[in-house]
Design a protein around this motif. Structure first.
Motif, PDB file in Angstrom:
ATOM      1  N   UNK A  30       4.590   6.247   7.077  1.00  0.00           N
ATOM      2  CA  UNK A  30       5.165   6.058   5.934  1.00  0.00           C
ATOM      3  C   UNK A  30       5.063   4.478   5.284  1.00  0.00           C
ATOM      4  N   UNK A  31       5.628   4.355   3.811  1.00  0.00           N
ATOM      5  CA  UNK A  31       5.671   3.368   3.511  1.00  0.00           C
ATOM      6  C   UNK A  31       6.969   2.453   3.810  1.00  0.00           C
ATOM      7  N   UNK A  32       8.202   2.972   4.244  1.00  0.00           N
ATOM      8  CA  UNK A  32       8.880   2.705   4.615  1.00  0.00           C
ATOM      9  C   UNK A  32       9.047   2.397   6.728  1.00  0.00           C
ATOM     10  N   UNK A  91      -1.009  -6.701   7.289  1.00  0.00           N
ATOM     11  CA  UNK A  91      -1.535  -5.859   7.035  1.00  0.00           C
ATOM     12  C   UNK A  91      -0.284  -3.918   6.323  1.00  0.00           C
ATOM     13  N   UNK A  92       0.186  -4.451   7.284  1.00  0.00           N
ATOM     14  CA  UNK A  92       1.582  -3.506   7.270  1.00  0.00           C
ATOM     15  C   UNK A  92       2.632  -3.393   6.035  1.00  0.00           C
ATOM     16  N   UNK A  93       2.944  -4.699   5.744  1.00  0.00           N
ATOM     17  CA  UNK A  93       3.853  -4.915   4.535  1.00  0.00           C
ATOM     18  C   UNK A  93       2.844  -4.757   3.626  1.00  0.00           C
ATOM     19  N   UNK A  94       1.730  -5.114   3.383  1.00  0.00           N
ATOM     20  CA  UNK A  94       1.371  -5.340   2.011  1.00  0.00           C
ATOM     21  C   UNK A  94       1.043  -3.648   1.931  1.00  0.00           C
ATOM     22  N   UNK A  95       0.861  -2.899   2.479  1.00  0.00           N
ATOM     23  CA  UNK A  95       0.530  -1.820   2.509  1.00  0.00           C
ATOM     24  C   UNK A  95       1.640  -1.387   2.138  1.00  0.00           C
ATOM     25  N   UNK A  96       2.524  -0.925   2.754  1.00  0.00           N
ATOM     26  CA  UNK A  96       4.012  -1.611   2.153  1.00  0.00           C
ATOM     27  C   UNK A  96       4.507  -1.430   0.565  1.00  0.00           C
ATOM     28  N   UNK A 117       9.283  -1.549   7.952  1.00  0.00           N
ATOM     29  CA  UNK A 117      10.366  -1.376   9.640  1.00  0.00           C
ATOM     30  C   UNK A 117       9.394  -2.026  10.779  1.00  0.00           C
ATOM     31  N   UNK A 118       7.625  -1.964  10.723  1.00  0.00           N
ATOM     32  CA  UNK A 118       7.223  -1.810  11.750  1.00  0.00           C
ATOM     33  C   UNK A 118       6.304  -2.828  11.212  1.00  0.00           C
ATOM     34  N   UNK A 119       6.602  -3.759  10.261  1.00  0.00           N
ATOM     35  CA  UNK A 119       5.816  -4.769   9.951  1.00  0.00           C
ATOM     36  C   UNK A 119       7.139  -5.835  10.250  1.00  0.00           C
ATOM     37  N   UNK A 120       8.298  -5.893  10.233  1.00  0.00           N
ATOM     38  CA  UNK A 120       9.412  -6.942  10.184  1.00  0.00           C
ATOM     39  C   UNK A 120       9.172  -6.952  11.844  1.00  0.00           C
ATOM     40  N   UNK A 121       8.734  -6.258  12.763  1.00  0.00           N
ATOM     41  CA  UNK A 121       8.822  -6.204  14.039  1.00  0.00           C
ATOM     42  C   UNK A 121       7.925  -7.258  15.002  1.00  0.00           C
ATOM     43  N   UNK A 175      12.943  -7.279  -0.314  1.00  0.00           N
ATOM     44  CA  UNK A 175      13.199  -8.123   0.701  1.00  0.00           C
ATOM     45  C   UNK A 175      11.704  -6.986   1.147  1.00  0.00           C
ATOM     46  N   UNK A 176      11.237  -5.872   0.567  1.00  0.00           N
ATOM     47  CA  UNK A 176       9.459  -4.950   1.001  1.00  0.00           C
ATOM     48  C   UNK A 176       8.409  -6.944   0.384  1.00  0.00           C
TER      49      UNK A 176
END
Length: 130
Positions: free
Chosen positions: A56-58, A81-86, A62-66, A97-98
């Protein structure tokens, strides 16, 4: 803290990551356990990522930040990639922040592979005490 709830674990990892960075002692080598704590969080998040449990986007945010706080290009690419999808999700498209992470993780990846930044987010920050 680890539970059976992946979303809750990702949120906890994100919150502890952010809290660690608010502590000035995290940046003083003698006192710092930041690298160790980052490594633990990254290992956990990589397991979820490789198992396909981040959907899910959230959770992606969270994972992208790590991944963004890793130390290598491969992880920066995953963060981007994760941040862009979110950031492109309807649910998070207006979250500052996203949107910032989408840009910062992309720039960090590009700089890490010797390419120029697109958004100018990787400027060096320094404090002069003189």
């Amino acid at each position: 803290m680890e539970t059976d709830n992946v979303s809750r674990n990702l949120e906890y990892a994100y919150n502890t990551d952010q809290n660690d960075r608010k502590e000035i002692k995290s940046f003083i080598d003698y006192f710092s356990k930041l690298e160790e704590r980052d490594s633990i969080r990254l290992r956990q998040i990589k397991n979820y990522y490789h198992q396909g449990k981040i959907s899910n986007p959230k959770d992606k945010f969270h994972a992208a930040f790590i991944f963004h706080h890793s130390d290598n290009s491969k992880d920066y690419k995953i963060a981007s990639e994760l941040a862009e999808e979110a950031a492109n999700s309807d649910k998070l498209k207006n979250e500052y922040t996203v949107q910032w992470l989408k840009k910062a993780s992309y720039d960090r990846y590009m700089v890490s592979i010797g390419k120029p930044e697109k958004y100018g987010t990787q400027n060096n920050f320094s404090i002069d005490f003189n």
